[in-house]
Write an enzyme that holds these catalytic residues in place. Structure first.
Site, PDB file in Angstrom:
ATOM      1  N   HIS A 283     -40.532  17.430 -58.079  1.00  0.00           N
ATOM      2  CA  HIS A 283     -41.726  17.098 -58.859  1.00  0.00           C
ATOM      3  C   HIS A 283     -42.986  17.215 -58.007  1.00  0.00           C
ATOM      4  O   HIS A 283     -44.033  17.640 -58.483  1.00  0.00           O
ATOM      5  CB  HIS A 283     -41.605  15.689 -59.458  1.00  0.00           C
ATOM      6  CG  HIS A 283     -40.512  15.579 -60.478  1.00  0.00           C
ATOM      7  ND1 HIS A 283     -40.354  16.504 -61.492  1.00  0.00           N
ATOM      8  CD2 HIS A 283     -39.513  14.676 -60.651  1.00  0.00           C
ATOM      9  CE1 HIS A 283     -39.307  16.163 -62.232  1.00  0.00           C
ATOM     10  NE2 HIS A 283     -38.782  15.059 -61.735  1.00  0.00           N
TER      11      HIS A 283
ATOM     12  N   LEU B 293     -63.259  24.994 -67.986  1.00  0.00           N
ATOM     13  CA  LEU B 293     -61.878  24.874 -68.467  1.00  0.00           C
ATOM     14  C   LEU B 293     -61.588  23.469 -68.997  1.00  0.00           C
ATOM     15  O   LEU B 293     -61.913  22.480 -68.334  1.00  0.00           O
ATOM     16  CB  LEU B 293     -60.917  25.171 -67.300  1.00  0.00           C
ATOM     17  CG  LEU B 293     -59.423  24.881 -67.551  1.00  0.00           C
ATOM     18  CD1 LEU B 293     -58.820  25.909 -68.495  1.00  0.00           C
ATOM     19  CD2 LEU B 293     -58.649  24.854 -66.233  1.00  0.00           C
TER      20      LEU B 293
ATOM     21  N   ASP C 265     -40.903  23.579 -66.380  1.00  0.00           N
ATOM     22  CA  ASP C 265     -39.495  23.166 -66.299  1.00  0.00           C
ATOM     23  C   ASP C 265     -38.842  23.692 -65.016  1.00  0.00           C
ATOM     24  O   ASP C 265     -39.191  24.768 -64.542  1.00  0.00           O
ATOM     25  CB  ASP C 265     -38.767  23.706 -67.541  1.00  0.00           C
ATOM     26  CG  ASP C 265     -37.439  23.024 -67.774  1.00  0.00           C
ATOM     27  OD1 ASP C 265     -37.134  22.026 -67.086  1.00  0.00           O
ATOM     28  OD2 ASP C 265     -36.687  23.496 -68.643  1.00  0.00           O
TER      29      ASP C 265
END
Ligand code: FPP
Length: 242
Positions: free
Chosen positions: A33, A127, A16
């Site tokens: 962004h 991962l 955020d």
């Protein structure tokens, strides 16, 4: 110092503050962004190096469609840019990509890139990087219940099947279809906000939370490690006394 023997298995992040980061610098929201995408790149790498098994990022929520067409389109363009620049490195590093959420409705070019990432990395064993896209936790639970009902109707599940927590878990996005991802040990939210915003409501029953004031584009591997270290110093009791 991080204790290598007690690395959280699953870290989930609510990324955020991209918009506020851009505003502070007098830049358009999309620049925020873009910087957020670069921060995400570094955190994926750091997670892999730390030996975290599952990293989930909240990249686009079911509510994010309310934003301007320009911003929504821009976020999906960034997704395409991310895959184009990172897929071969993710693959070399044995990362397995998964998507949580109904991504069939996002722009076609982004769907194509996502499917390419899923296929390319399907057999990797390092991962597992879960991208929550067009994800909303209440919708996920509603979908799980309807899928159970549908499987009973089709005969894929017996009518006498007991509706248990384990069964519901298997029908969530984090369930069978994505390799039964364990519940997150640690949920991080950046930018000073302290709420879940419809993220992993079922899965977060016993998660630890970490909040930082840093806006997502400024979230560095050093800050990430600081939060993991703080997590390691907590006493998790899972409702028991221990
Ligand atoms: C929250 O910041 C961020 C988002 C809604 C988008 C997350 C996107 C990225 C990190 C980059 C793109 C990467 C992919 C994989 C799509 P905000 O816009 O809510 O910030 P604000 O609260 O300060 O306005």
């Amino acid at each position: 110092m991080i204790d290598q023997n007690r690395i959280p298995a699953h870290v989930a992040i609510i990324m955020d503050g991209n918009g506020r980061w851009a505003k502070k610098k007098g830049l358009p929201r999309l620049a925020g962004h873009n910087a957020g995408m670069l921060a995400m790149k570094e955190i994926v790498k750091a997670s892999s190096v730390l030996g975290i098994k599952y990293l989930t990022v909240y990249a686009f929520s079911t509510e994010n469609w309310k934003r301007s067409k320009e911003e929504v389109g821009g976020i999906f363009k960034l997704l395409v840019k991310y895959v184009d620049s990172e897929l071969s490195e993710l693959h070399e590093n044995n990362v397995k990509v998964k998507v949580l959420g109904d991504y069939s409705v996002i722009p076609k070019i982004a769907v194509e890139r996502l499917e390419k990432s899923l296929e390319t990395t399907a057999n990797n064993t390092g991962l597992q990087f879960n991208i929550a896209l067009n994800y909303g936790s209440r919708a996920e639970i509603v979908r799980a219940v309807s899928r159970i009902y549908e499987d009973i109707r089709k005969g894929a599940l017996e009518e006498e099947t007991e509706i248990s927590e384990e069964l519901i878990s298997r029908y969530l996005y984090t369930g069978d279809e994505n390799g039964n991802i364990p519940d997150p040990d640690l949920i991080i939210r950046t930018s000073g906000e302290e709420r879940l915003s419809n993220f992993m409501l079922w899965q977060s029953a016993y998660s630890e939370f970490a909040f930082t004031d840093v806006f997502w584009p400024d979230f560095s591997p050093a800050e990430y490690e600081r939060l993991i270290e703080a997590y390691q110093n907590r006493d998790r009791r899972f409702g028991g006394r221990k």
